[in-house]
Design a protein around this motif. Structure first.
Motif, PDB file in Angstrom:
ATOM      1  N   ILE A 125      -4.327  12.952  -9.374  1.00  0.00           N
ATOM      2  CA  ILE A 125      -3.533  12.978  -8.134  1.00  0.00           C
ATOM      3  C   ILE A 125      -2.061  13.155  -8.490  1.00  0.00           C
ATOM      4  CG2 ILE A 125      -2.877  11.717  -6.054  1.00  0.00           C
ATOM      5  CD1 ILE A 125      -5.515  10.193  -6.287  1.00  0.00           C
ATOM      6  N   VAL A 126      -1.440  14.200  -7.960  1.00  0.00           N
ATOM      7  CA  VAL A 126      -0.032  14.470  -8.237  1.00  0.00           C
ATOM      8  C   VAL A 126       0.839  14.308  -6.999  1.00  0.00           C
ATOM      9  CG1 VAL A 126      -0.573  16.025 -10.130  1.00  0.00           C
ATOM     10  CG2 VAL A 126      -0.317  16.957  -7.831  1.00  0.00           C
ATOM     11  N   ASP A 127       0.217  14.271  -5.792  1.00  0.00           N
ATOM     12  CA  ASP A 127       1.000  14.148  -4.564  1.00  0.00           C
ATOM     13  C   ASP A 127       0.040  13.791  -3.436  1.00  0.00           C
ATOM     14  OD1 ASP A 127       3.144  14.114  -2.907  1.00  0.00           O
ATOM     15  OD2 ASP A 127       3.332  16.297  -2.724  1.00  0.00           O
ATOM     16  N   PHE A 128       0.606  13.361  -2.312  1.00  0.00           N
ATOM     17  CA  PHE A 128      -0.221  13.081  -1.146  1.00  0.00           C
ATOM     18  C   PHE A 128       0.590  13.342   0.121  1.00  0.00           C
ATOM     19  CE2 PHE A 128       1.856   9.142  -2.360  1.00  0.00           C
ATOM     20  CZ  PHE A 128       2.295   8.606  -1.159  1.00  0.00           C
ATOM     21  N   GLU A 129      -0.142  13.779   1.148  1.00  0.00           N
ATOM     22  CA  GLU A 129       0.506  14.017   2.440  1.00  0.00           C
ATOM     23  C   GLU A 129       0.810  12.691   3.129  1.00  0.00           C
ATOM     24  OE1 GLU A 129      -1.483  18.293   3.806  1.00  0.00           O
ATOM     25  OE2 GLU A 129      -2.030  16.415   4.813  1.00  0.00           O
ATOM     26  N   PRO A 130       1.854  12.643   3.943  1.00  0.00           N
ATOM     27  CA  PRO A 130       2.065  11.454   4.773  1.00  0.00           C
ATOM     28  C   PRO A 130       0.840  11.202   5.645  1.00  0.00           C
ATOM     29  CG  PRO A 130       4.009  12.851   4.792  1.00  0.00           C
ATOM     30  CD  PRO A 130       2.931  13.635   4.095  1.00  0.00           C
ATOM     31  N   GLY A 131       0.478   9.931   5.774  1.00  0.00           N
ATOM     32  CA  GLY A 131      -0.677   9.582   6.587  1.00  0.00           C
ATOM     33  C   GLY A 131      -1.990   9.771   5.887  1.00  0.00           C
ATOM     34  N   SER A 132      -1.989   9.847   4.551  1.00  0.00           N
ATOM     35  CA  SER A 132      -3.252  10.062   3.841  1.00  0.00           C
ATOM     36  C   SER A 132      -3.559   8.896   2.901  1.00  0.00           C
ATOM     37  CB  SER A 132      -3.215  11.380   3.074  1.00  0.00           C
ATOM     38  OG  SER A 132      -2.138  11.383   2.138  1.00  0.00           O
ATOM     39  N   LEU A 133      -3.014   8.912   1.693  1.00  0.00           N
ATOM     40  CA  LEU A 133      -3.394   7.966   0.646  1.00  0.00           C
ATOM     41  C   LEU A 133      -3.032   6.519   0.979  1.00  0.00           C
ATOM     42  CD1 LEU A 133      -4.576   7.707  -2.226  1.00  0.00           C
ATOM     43  CD2 LEU A 133      -2.256   7.974  -3.107  1.00  0.00           C
ATOM     44  N   LEU A 134      -1.953   6.298   1.718  1.00  0.00           N
ATOM     45  CA  LEU A 134      -1.490   4.940   1.996  1.00  0.00           C
ATOM     46  C   LEU A 134      -1.717   4.533   3.450  1.00  0.00           C
ATOM     47  CD1 LEU A 134       1.875   4.968  -0.001  1.00  0.00           C
ATOM     48  CD2 LEU A 134      -0.327   4.103  -0.724  1.00  0.00           C
ATOM     49  N   THR A 171       5.187  -0.028   4.837  1.00  0.00           N
ATOM     50  CA  THR A 171       4.215  -0.393   5.872  1.00  0.00           C
ATOM     51  C   THR A 171       2.885  -0.814   5.248  1.00  0.00           C
ATOM     52  OG1 THR A 171       5.239   1.190   7.366  1.00  0.00           O
ATOM     53  CG2 THR A 171       3.037   0.425   7.934  1.00  0.00           C
ATOM     54  N   PHE A 172       2.464  -0.062   4.239  1.00  0.00           N
ATOM     55  CA  PHE A 172       1.193  -0.338   3.581  1.00  0.00           C
ATOM     56  C   PHE A 172       1.192  -1.719   2.929  1.00  0.00           C
ATOM     57  CE2 PHE A 172      -1.219  -0.094  -0.441  1.00  0.00           C
ATOM     58  CZ  PHE A 172      -2.490   0.056   0.080  1.00  0.00           C
ATOM     59  N   GLN A 173       2.230  -2.032   2.164  1.00  0.00           N
ATOM     60  CA  GLN A 173       2.235  -3.308   1.455  1.00  0.00           C
ATOM     61  C   GLN A 173       2.396  -4.489   2.402  1.00  0.00           C
ATOM     62  OE1 GLN A 173       5.344  -4.079  -1.242  1.00  0.00           O
ATOM     63  NE2 GLN A 173       6.977  -3.983   0.269  1.00  0.00           N
ATOM     64  N   SER A 174       3.058  -4.273   3.535  1.00  0.00           N
ATOM     65  CA  SER A 174       3.230  -5.379   4.480  1.00  0.00           C
ATOM     66  C   SER A 174       1.932  -5.719   5.204  1.00  0.00           C
ATOM     67  CB  SER A 174       4.324  -5.023   5.493  1.00  0.00           C
ATOM     68  OG  SER A 174       3.913  -3.935   6.306  1.00  0.00           O
ATOM     69  N   ARG A 175       0.976  -4.764   5.234  1.00  0.00           N
ATOM     70  CA  ARG A 175      -0.275  -4.997   5.971  1.00  0.00           C
ATOM     71  C   ARG A 175      -1.429  -5.409   5.049  1.00  0.00           C
ATOM     72  NH1 ARG A 175      -1.564  -0.032   9.693  1.00  0.00           N
ATOM     73  NH2 ARG A 175      -3.193  -1.490  10.356  1.00  0.00           N
ATOM     74  N   THR A 176      -1.237  -5.278   3.717  1.00  0.00           N
ATOM     75  CA  THR A 176      -2.313  -5.677   2.787  1.00  0.00           C
ATOM     76  C   THR A 176      -2.168  -7.174   2.501  1.00  0.00           C
ATOM     77  OG1 THR A 176      -0.898  -4.984   0.964  1.00  0.00           O
ATOM     78  CG2 THR A 176      -2.548  -3.407   1.747  1.00  0.00           C
ATOM     79  N   ILE A 177      -2.414  -7.969   3.478  1.00  0.00           N
ATOM     80  CA  ILE A 177      -2.122  -9.406   3.408  1.00  0.00           C
ATOM     81  C   ILE A 177      -3.089 -10.153   2.487  1.00  0.00           C
ATOM     82  CG2 ILE A 177      -1.017  -9.466   5.670  1.00  0.00           C
ATOM     83  CD1 ILE A 177      -3.638 -10.438   6.849  1.00  0.00           C
TER      84      ILE A 177
END
Length: 601
Positions: A48-57, A89-95
């Protein structure tokens, strides 16, 4: 689901075997994965070298994650504003996240444009620059006030960890960076395991914790110790609770020589690995503050003997010194090791080649009588004989008499040589004394006479006779005379003041010098033209050779060295020279005082 593991799922290669397959994660790829509630998600070594917004995270149920592994890929999470905010956003929701692994990431990027709405720069009234980032709910990434320094700015990154995160791994993060940042870490109370080994950086940040933290394990291998070791206040809070630390390949050998006191930063450490650091020396007090240390790994270094510093470790259970250059164990360390029984101290020494010579025969004996536990129960360590051949210590002990019987003859040879040397040491001085007995007798007589004169304190009318030229009269009368008479309480004879009117000047000079303990000649530019100076010099030389004049002291400035009369040069071996400094300082007075009160030569 419990686990979803996509490891090495993209195994195709482009251009033969030179370049791995590169994957750019899209929303379409993540359509179904985003809807699944999963405990463990592993997307490792998948190119994986890149990801679109709204995909991997982006996930519908991020609260389900307990372990996420992104190791072995080549993508960044902060390449632009949108990805950075998405990661926040991702890290704040992975409680419920317990483990996050983002290691072995060889990405490289520079000159990133965060966008004009990402960072704002304003000049405040104090001439400092203020940098702020956009905020997401209550989780700002950056907020810092700093002063510009060499076109670089020190940012403070405020990182709020998932509240239940226990292990964080950024090992082998291979993006070179020299960014000067500080870190404020929030919600770190559950973090126990931190791995930042081989994280490429040329600057170690100052780290703050908002609240308590309990990091027990840390791997900092590969990070130059000089970057943080001498910044005691910046890293002390990070290390204060560590019970296990791995610090391999941190150039600790060089850092210790530079004054690094890294062990002082680890007050409660129990398990310490400092292997592969090219260490050959440790200060005796290196482990003064490490009373809880039980396991110490110092293998693959350059020690030639077991460091004395380890004797301060009262709770040590395991000491690993394999693959060093240790040739023997000295008597001090041997006694300390024997005192550890029955504490069952384990000592690992494999990979060292010991010396089996007459100098180490006591060590070979001890090796097979001590109750210390070694990594080789048979104690068959490599051992080099004096002829260069290598055997093992078990063979050396079995054939001890054959290998070391010649050592006693060497001892007697040393005794014989010592006796011969002693004979010559005694005979040579006796021969010299007999050959030069009259000169020695005269020298002793001269010294004895001076000592007697000093002991009897021959009563002279004056302590000092002063001789000077016309151009130095003012300084002698106003500076030198008060120092001698008023400060040092000496009785001084000055011709212009103490000679009686009508008395022959030559007779007055002769009498004054004969009744003085010392004579001081102050040399100036007019000294060579002073008509009575040569007479005073001749009289002083006569009194020193024939009577009881003790010292002839000549004071001269650096610029007046060429004005010294030839008569003084002829007796220079009997003269004490004092070079007066150009500026008025205490150095000249101190030198003169030492000349007057020092022992007679």
């Amino acid at each position: 689901m419990t686990s979803i593991i996509f490891k090495r799922v993209t195994v195709d290669f482009q251009d033969s075997n030179k370049y791995p397959y590169a994957v750019r994660v899209t929303r379409e790829m993540m359509t179904y994965l985003q809807t699944i509630c999963v405990d463990d998600l592993v997307l490792a070594e998948s190119g994986i070298v890149d990801f679109e917004p709204g995909s991997l995270l982006t996930y519908n149920h991020p609260e389900c994650f307990k372990r996420i592994v992104f190791t072995g890929n080549r993508f960044s999470m902060r390449d632009g504003k949108s990805k950075t905010m998405e990661f926040i956003t991702f890290q704040s929701r992975t409680i419920n996240l317990r483990v996050f692994d983002y290691s072995y990431n060889p990405i490289k990027y520079s000159n990133i444009d965060y966008g004009s709405d990402y960072i704002q720069s304003n000049n405040n009234s104090d001439g400092e620059y203020q940098y702020e980032t956009l905020q997401h709910e209550n989780n700002p990434l950056v907020r810092q006030n700093v002063s510009p320094h060499k076109d670089q700015y020190i940012y403070t990154y405020t990182v709020s960890l998932p509240p239940n995160l226990e292990a964080l791994r950024f090992s082998h993060y291979l993006t070179p960076t020299d960014s000067r940042i500080n870190l404020m870490i929030k919600r770190a109370q559950n973090l126990r395991h931190l791995d930042v080994s081989y994280f490429q950086t040329s600057y170690f940040p100052q780290i703050y914790f908002d609240g308590d933290h309990n990091i027990e394990f840390m791997n900092m291998s590969g990070i130059d110790a000089n970057l943080y070791c001498l910044k005691h206040s910046k890293v002390k809070s990070l290390f204060q609770n560590l019970s296990t630390a791995v610090m391999q390949n941190i150039k600790l050998g060089q850092a210790i020589l530079s004054g690094c006191d890294i062990f002082n930063l680890l007050p409660v450490i129990e398990n310490l690995d400092v292997s592969s650091n090219n260490m050959w020396f440790l200060p005796k007090n290196a482990f003064m503050y490490n009373n809880k240390l039980r396991i110490l790994n110092m293998k693959i270094n350059s020690f030639t003997e077991i460091p004395t510093a380890v004797t301060a470790l009262s709770n040590l259970k395991f000491l690993d010194l394999r693959n060093n250059y240790i040739q023997s164990i000295n008597e001090t360390i041997r006694k300390w090791l024997d005192q550890q029984y029955p504490r069952m101290l384990k000592l690992y020494l494999g990979g060292n080649t010991f010396s089996c010579t007459c100098d180490t025969m006591d060590f070979v004996k001890w090796l097979f009588t001590t109750k210390t536990h070694f990594d080789r129960p048979q104690k068959d360590f490599d051992c080099r004989l004096s002829n260069g051949s290598v055997i093992n210590t078990l063979h050396a002990n079995t054939n001890f008499h054959d290998l070391f019987s010649h050592c006693d003859s060497e001892t007697w040879l040393q005794v014989g040589i010592g006796l011969i040397v002693a004979f010559f040491v005694c005979a040579v001085p006796v021969a010299i004394i007999i050959s030069y007995r009259w000169k020695i007798t005269f020298y002793i007589y001269k010294k004895y006479r001076r000592v007697v004169e000093k002991g009897l304190r021959q009563k002279c009318q004056y302590d000092v006779y002063l001789s000077y030229a016309e151009d130095s009269q003012s300084w002698v009368i106003n500076s030198l005379r008060p120092k001698l008479e008023e400060t040092w309480k000496m009785k001084v004879c000055i011709g212009d003041r103490d000679f009686l009117v009508g008395e022959s000047k030559s007779e007055a000079i002769a009498n004054a010098i004969s009744e003085s303990r010392h004579v001081i000649f102050f040399i100036s530019k007019d000294s060579k033209d002073e008509q009575w100076l040569r007479f005073e010099i001749d009289r002083a030389r006569y009194e020193k050779d024939a009577n009881f004049l003790q010292k002839i002291i000549v004071i001269t400035g650096k610029a007046d060295m060429g004005c010294i009369p030839d008569e003084l040069c002829h007796i220079w071996k009997d003269v004490i020279g004092v070079t007066w400094p150009d500026n008025e300082s205490d150095n000249g007075w101190q030198t003169l005082k030492l000349a007057l009160w020092s022992e007679l030569s």
